[in-house]
Design an enzyme around this catalytic site. Structure first.
Site: not given
Ligand code: NVA
Ligand code: CP
Length: 311
Positions: A295, A227, A100, A130, A127, A267
């Site tokens: 997931r 989201d 990540r 997801q 993502h 998500c």
């Molecule tokens: N769009 C959000 C998704 C988190 C799972 C982010 O990037 O923070």
């Molecule tokens: N949806 C998702 O990726 O959640 P986290 O940020 O908790 O991993």
């Protein structure tokens, strides 16, 4: 050539159906297996995570392998070791890396120099894991098993044109369903993703529609998706964004314009009271925790698919 999962478009339609089928089998019979016995997955996090971190770790454990959590702050990258050298070194120990990252380009650089599969656990651009899990949830609920089941099927994404929206666009373009994107001016998805999706849409028969009015956007939706308005890394814009995005909130009034059998997806993590109200996220149409559970199952399939490829 080692295959990586940086974008959902690194998979084709057939592979997505295969992953979903494998995930359904893992879900039906949840147990310890030997699929990845003796293999270790490095898990690198430059940003916080609850679902991605825990579901990947549990998936790896239940497949007989070892999940190795690597906080980016504790690696020598922090002191300036290059990504190529890190990729070359980790390739000698691990069977794969899930990362990540803040910048998509860093993940791409890692993948260019690694001889093991790199799986994105989110970047600012996409993502993929997801949305693969979300496709599984959608396929289960609406009994989607083949192309015909997706003819005229509509998913509506309301809110920020962010990483999750981007992966949905590429998913619609690959799988051939209708995606309605409803985002305020200035927060639409990125052009490079639109172009990539357009090229795939021509082959799949899917459609991406940009609709300004949220009530019109949800009218024919089977899935209403949202989201956060301010993603990780944009936290300082949260207050300013709240004003702009208020008309895009998923609330009971907006849902009264959607079909009765539509489901609501998010998500997570949610900013309750901003992009979605408690009433909706805790209401009967919400499937957000089924998404979270899925997931785990889809990532087992992803890990088997990518980590078992011949070297
Ligand atoms: N769009 C959000 C998704 C988190 C799972 C982010 O990037 O923070
Ligand atoms: N949806 C998702 O990726 O959640 P986290 O940020 O908790 O991993």
């Amino acid at each position: 050539m080692t295959k990586h999962l940086l974008s959902i478009a690194d998979l084709n339609k057939g592979e997505i159906y295969q992953l979903a089928e494998m995930a359904m089998a893992f879900k039906k019979n949840r147990q310890q297996t030997d699929h990845l016995r003796g293999k270790t997955l490095g898990m690198v996090f430059q940003k916080p995570s609850t679902r991605t971190a825990v579901s990947f770790a549990v998936a790896m454990y239940e497949l007989g392998g070892l999940p190795l959590m690597l906080n980016a702050q504790d690696l020598q990258i922090k002191r300036g070791e290059s990504l190529p050298d890190t990729a070359r070194t980790l390739s000698r120990y691990l069977a794969g890396i899930m990362i990540r990252a803040n910048k998509h380009e860093e993940v791409a650089e890692l993948a260019r120099h690694a001889t093991i599969p790199i799986i994105s656990g989110l970047t600012e651009l996409e993502h993929p894991c997801q949305v693969l899990g979300d496709l599984l949830t959608m396929m289960e609920i609406f009994k989607v098993r083949r192309q015909e089941d997706l003819n005229n099927f509509q998913v509506t994404y309301i809110g920020d044109g962010n990483n999750v929206a981007h992966s949905w666009m590429l998913a619609a373009a690959l799988m051939g369903f209708v995606l309605v994107v409803c985002s305020p001016e200035g927060y639409l998805p990125e052009k490079q993703i639109k172009q990539k999706a357009d090229a795939l849409l021509a082959l799949s028969g899917g459609r991406i529609v940009y609709e300004k009015d949220p009530e019109t956007a949800v009218r024919d939706a089977s899935v209403v998706y949202t989201d956060v308005w301010a993603s990780m890394g944009k936290d300082e814009e949260r207050d300013q964004r709240k004003k702009i995005f208020t008309p895009y909130q998923i609330n009971k009034k907006l849902m009264s314009h959607a079909p009765k059998n539509a489901v609501v997806m998010h998500c997570l993590p949610a900013h309750r009271g901003e992009e979605i109200t408690d009433e909706v996220i805790d209401g009967p149409q919400s499937v957000v925790f089924d998404q979270a559970e899925n997931r785990l199952h889809i990532q087992k399939a992803v890990l088997v698919h990518f980590l078992q490829q011949p070297k």
